[in-house]
Design a protein around this motif. Structure first.
Motif, mmCIF file in Angstrom:
data_model
loop_
_atom_site.group_PDB
_atom_site.id
_atom_site.type_symbol
_atom_site.label_atom_id
_atom_site.label_comp_id
_atom_site.label_asym_id
_atom_site.label_seq_id
_atom_site.Cartn_x
_atom_site.Cartn_y
_atom_site.Cartn_z
ATOM 1 N N ASP A 1 2.963 -7.045 -3.037
ATOM 2 C CA ASP A 1 2.617 -6.429 -1.751
ATOM 3 C C ASP A 1 3.892 -6.299 -0.926
ATOM 4 O O ASP A 1 4.355 -7.247 -0.307
ATOM 5 C CB ASP A 1 1.586 -7.281 -1.012
ATOM 6 C CG ASP A 1 1.058 -6.591 0.245
ATOM 7 O OD1 ASP A 1 1.634 -5.552 0.644
ATOM 8 O OD2 ASP A 1 0.083 -7.088 0.835
ATOM 9 N N ARG B 1 4.324 -4.020 1.591
ATOM 10 C CA ARG B 1 4.052 -3.217 2.788
ATOM 11 C C ARG B 1 4.847 -3.668 4.004
ATOM 12 O O ARG B 1 5.170 -2.864 4.874
ATOM 13 C CB ARG B 1 2.560 -3.271 3.124
ATOM 14 C CG ARG B 1 1.668 -2.464 2.216
ATOM 15 C CD ARG B 1 0.209 -2.701 2.548
ATOM 16 N NE ARG B 1 -0.192 -4.088 2.283
ATOM 17 C CZ ARG B 1 -1.408 -4.568 2.545
ATOM 18 N NH1 ARG B 1 -2.322 -3.784 3.087
ATOM 19 N NH2 ARG B 1 -1.694 -5.824 2.271
ATOM 20 N N SER B 2 5.147 -4.950 4.108
ATOM 21 C CA SER B 2 5.824 -5.477 5.299
ATOM 22 C C SER B 2 7.323 -5.246 5.276
ATOM 23 O O SER B 2 8.000 -5.536 6.269
ATOM 24 C CB SER B 2 5.551 -6.985 5.436
ATOM 25 O OG SER B 2 4.173 -7.231 5.596
ATOM 26 N N ASP C 1 1.792 3.360 -3.414
ATOM 27 C CA ASP C 1 1.060 2.307 -2.719
ATOM 28 C C ASP C 1 1.945 1.070 -2.650
ATOM 29 O O ASP C 1 2.082 0.327 -3.628
ATOM 30 C CB ASP C 1 -0.236 2.006 -3.476
ATOM 31 C CG ASP C 1 -1.071 0.926 -2.799
ATOM 32 O OD1 ASP C 1 -0.641 0.399 -1.750
ATOM 33 O OD2 ASP C 1 -2.151 0.607 -3.343
ATOM 34 N N TRP C 2 2.560 0.847 -1.490
ATOM 35 C CA TRP C 2 3.507 -0.256 -1.348
ATOM 36 C C TRP C 2 2.811 -1.614 -1.345
ATOM 37 O O TRP C 2 3.485 -2.650 -1.375
ATOM 38 C CB TRP C 2 4.329 -0.071 -0.081
ATOM 39 C CG TRP C 2 5.227 1.127 -0.159
ATOM 40 C CD1 TRP C 2 5.048 2.335 0.448
ATOM 41 C CD2 TRP C 2 6.437 1.244 -0.912
ATOM 42 N NE1 TRP C 2 6.061 3.200 0.115
ATOM 43 C CE2 TRP C 2 6.926 2.563 -0.724
ATOM 44 C CE3 TRP C 2 7.143 0.372 -1.748
ATOM 45 C CZ2 TRP C 2 8.110 3.013 -1.319
ATOM 46 C CZ3 TRP C 2 8.317 0.822 -2.347
ATOM 47 C CH2 TRP C 2 8.787 2.133 -2.122
ATOM 48 N N SER C 3 1.500 -1.635 -1.320
ATOM 49 C CA SER C 3 0.776 -2.903 -1.405
ATOM 50 C C SER C 3 0.497 -3.308 -2.853
ATOM 51 O O SER C 3 -0.059 -4.378 -3.108
ATOM 52 C CB SER C 3 -0.559 -2.811 -0.651
ATOM 53 O OG SER C 3 -1.484 -1.989 -1.353
#
Length: 228
Positions: free
Chosen positions: A69, A71-72, A154-156
């Motif tokens: 993941d 996303r951050s 999808d960066w997660s």
């Protein structure tokens, strides 16, 4: 100058142990640990890319890294030494599915490394330009930014990433270290009292009221001498 961020960088690979190196999959490449070019710890990874379409070192989730993941985070960074006498084009590919084929389910960064050079390159994950600004602050001051292309992934759900060359005409060698994820830039305090970018320096930057008044007078004098 170090950039102050709410989050911190996360190291994905530092190659300090042989066990860590053994987690990397090799495709038409040979590797060994070396103290040359080390920037994080005592060892870096020397990669000998063989002549092939896309020789690479491949990092798979569950083996070479654990958290998919991303996303951050704002980008991927790697410290690179090009020991050769010619430029080498390095590519980084991030996959969100094992069906990635270079076009689908992947995003790629590309940059040319000058001969006999060492530095940090960054692959940004997405544009970091706030509304009303022509550009955002650098993800990592002093680093070179890759050109990116490919799918919106999808960066997660990142399942793999790789460092590779594209159809090298002969065997090439690079030394890499400190593969890491970068936190988003902190926009707090990026503008000084004169409306300038605060975390950089350049010729003509106003640093005091005296600089501001002098430049205003010089501009006024130039206008009087130039305009009819």
């Amino acid at each position: 100058m170090l950039w102050c961020c709410a989050l911190v960088s996360v190291v994905l690979a530092s190659f300090e142990t042989t066990a860590e190196v053994e987690k990397v999959q090799l495709h038409h490449a040979q590797v060994h640990r070396t103290p040359e070019g080390a920037t994080h710890g005592s060892f870096a990874l020397q990669v000998h890319f063989q002549v092939a379409d896309y020789p690479n070192i491949y990092f798979r989730i569950g083996a070479a890294f654990s958290n998919g993941d991303w996303r951050s985070f704002s980008g991927f960074a790697v410290d690179v030494l090009n020991p050769e006498d010619e430029p080498i084009t390095l590519l980084v590919r991030v996959d969100d599915d094992f069906a990635a084929d270079g076009h689908r389910h992947c995003r790629t960064g590309r940059i040319s490394l000058p001969p006999r050079s060492q530095g940090t390159v960054v692959m940004p994950f997405r544009p970091a330009i706030p509304p009303g600004m022509r550009g955002g602050p650098p993800l990592l001051p002093g680093a070179r930014t890759m050109e990116t292309y490919g799918a919106d992934i999808d960066w997660s759900h990142i399942v793999a990433f790789q460092l590779f060359l594209a159809k090298p005409p002969r065997a090439r060698t690079l030394i890499v270290d400190n593969l890491r994820l970068l936190p988003p830039p902190d926009f707090k305090g990026i503008v000084d009292r004169y409306g300038q970018y605060a975390h950089g320096d350049w010729q003509g930057k106003v640093k005091s009221d005296e600089d501001f008044h002098r430049q205003r007078e010089e501009e006024a004098a130039w206008l009087r001498a130039t305009l009819p």
